[in-house]
Design a protein around this motif. Structure first.
Motif, PDB file in Angstrom:
ATOM      1  N   GLN A 139     -15.951  -8.794  13.342  1.00 41.80           N
ATOM      2  CA  GLN A 139     -16.066  -8.170  14.661  1.00 41.80           C
ATOM      3  C   GLN A 139     -16.951  -9.085  15.490  1.00 41.80           C
ATOM      4  N   GLU A 156      -5.623 -11.153  14.255  1.00 44.41           N
ATOM      5  CA  GLU A 156      -6.482 -10.423  15.183  1.00 44.41           C
ATOM      6  C   GLU A 156      -5.847  -9.070  15.458  1.00 44.41           C
ATOM      7  N   ASN A 208     -13.778  -7.933  19.687  1.00 45.98           N
ATOM      8  CA  ASN A 208     -12.512  -8.155  19.009  1.00 45.98           C
ATOM      9  C   ASN A 208     -12.733  -7.955  17.513  1.00 45.98           C
ATOM     10  N   THR A 209     -11.669  -7.649  16.839  1.00 46.07           N
ATOM     11  CA  THR A 209     -11.732  -7.434  15.395  1.00 46.07           C
ATOM     12  C   THR A 209     -10.620  -8.243  14.745  1.00 46.07           C
ATOM     13  N   CYS A 210     -10.949  -8.831  13.610  1.00 43.79           N
ATOM     14  CA  CYS A 210      -9.997  -9.687  12.906  1.00 43.79           C
ATOM     15  C   CYS A 210     -10.104  -9.453  11.409  1.00 43.79           C
ATOM     16  N   VAL A 269      -5.087  -6.003  17.732  1.00 42.82           N
ATOM     17  CA  VAL A 269      -4.974  -5.863  19.183  1.00 42.82           C
ATOM     18  C   VAL A 269      -4.728  -4.404  19.551  1.00 42.82           C
ATOM     19  N   SER A 294      -7.863  -7.225  23.280  1.00 45.13           N
ATOM     20  CA  SER A 294      -8.719  -6.992  22.122  1.00 45.13           C
ATOM     21  C   SER A 294      -8.809  -5.491  21.846  1.00 45.13           C
ATOM     22  N   THR A 295      -9.232  -5.153  20.644  1.00 45.44           N
ATOM     23  CA  THR A 295      -9.270  -3.749  20.253  1.00 45.44           C
ATOM     24  C   THR A 295     -10.187  -2.928  21.148  1.00 45.44           C
ATOM     25  N   ARG A 317     -16.492 -11.927  21.382  1.00 50.62           N
ATOM     26  CA  ARG A 317     -15.697 -12.963  22.050  1.00 50.62           C
ATOM     27  C   ARG A 317     -15.117 -12.508  23.387  1.00 50.62           C
ATOM     28  N   PRO A 318     -14.578 -11.270  23.513  1.00 47.66           N
ATOM     29  CA  PRO A 318     -14.007 -10.872  24.814  1.00 47.66           C
ATOM     30  C   PRO A 318     -15.008 -10.920  25.968  1.00 47.66           C
TER      31      PRO A 318
END
Length: 159
Positions: A142, A56, A71-73, A58, A65-66, A145-146
């Motif tokens: 993307q 993930e 969030n991006t993974c 950060v 999160s970004t 989730r946050p």
């Protein structure tokens, strides 16, 4: 005072003096470093059947999160392997970066992605991902989730 009430601010008074600053800055996340870390973790057997080898991204200023609402993974799905199906409350956009992958959705719907293909998975739809090739495949994702986490609504369940 006449500017502020009980936890309220008049919108006209808010700009430009009261715009909150953000922890989000333009941050450079080089893919070459992410890709090498994925390879290293995969070589150590650090994946799991529900996410593959997942990293993930950060925000280095706050380790969150970004972005506040996204969030991006990046994940590696090893060759000849499958990510098992789960329900998740997040909505996810996937971009296939390397390899060819098959997404399996309810009602026996499947579709194959190639590099640069975008796949949208709505909230709570169970899906699995298969890599039928010998070589690993890589996905960028993307999600929102946050938002669900901040509201206390984020859930996962094995399908």
């Amino acid at each position: 005072t006449d500017t502020y009430g009980p936890g309220l601010i008049h919108r006209r008074k808010m700009f430009p003096d009261h715009i909150p600053t953000s922890d989000n800055t333009l941050i450079y996340y080089p893919y070459s470093k992410s890709r090498q870390l994925l390879r290293d973790l995969a070589a150590q057997g650090m994946g799991n059947p529900y996410e593959g080898v997942l990293l993930e991204y950060v925000n280095p200023r706050n380790c969150g999160s970004t972005f506040p609402t996204m969030n991006t993974c990046v994940r590696q799905i090893n060759g000849k392997s499958k990510i098992e199906a789960m329900h998740r409350t997040e909505n996810v956009l996937y971009i296939t970066l390397e390899g060819s992958l098959t997404f399996h959705l309810p009602d026996n719907k499947t579709f194959v992605t190639q590099p640069h293909d975008v796949t949208a998975i709505p909230s709570w739809v169970p899906y699995s991902i298969t890599n039928n090739d010998k070589e690993p495949a890589v996905l960028f994702s993307q999600s929102d989730r946050p938002v669900f986490q901040a509201l206390g609504f984020y859930r996962e369940q094995i399908a």
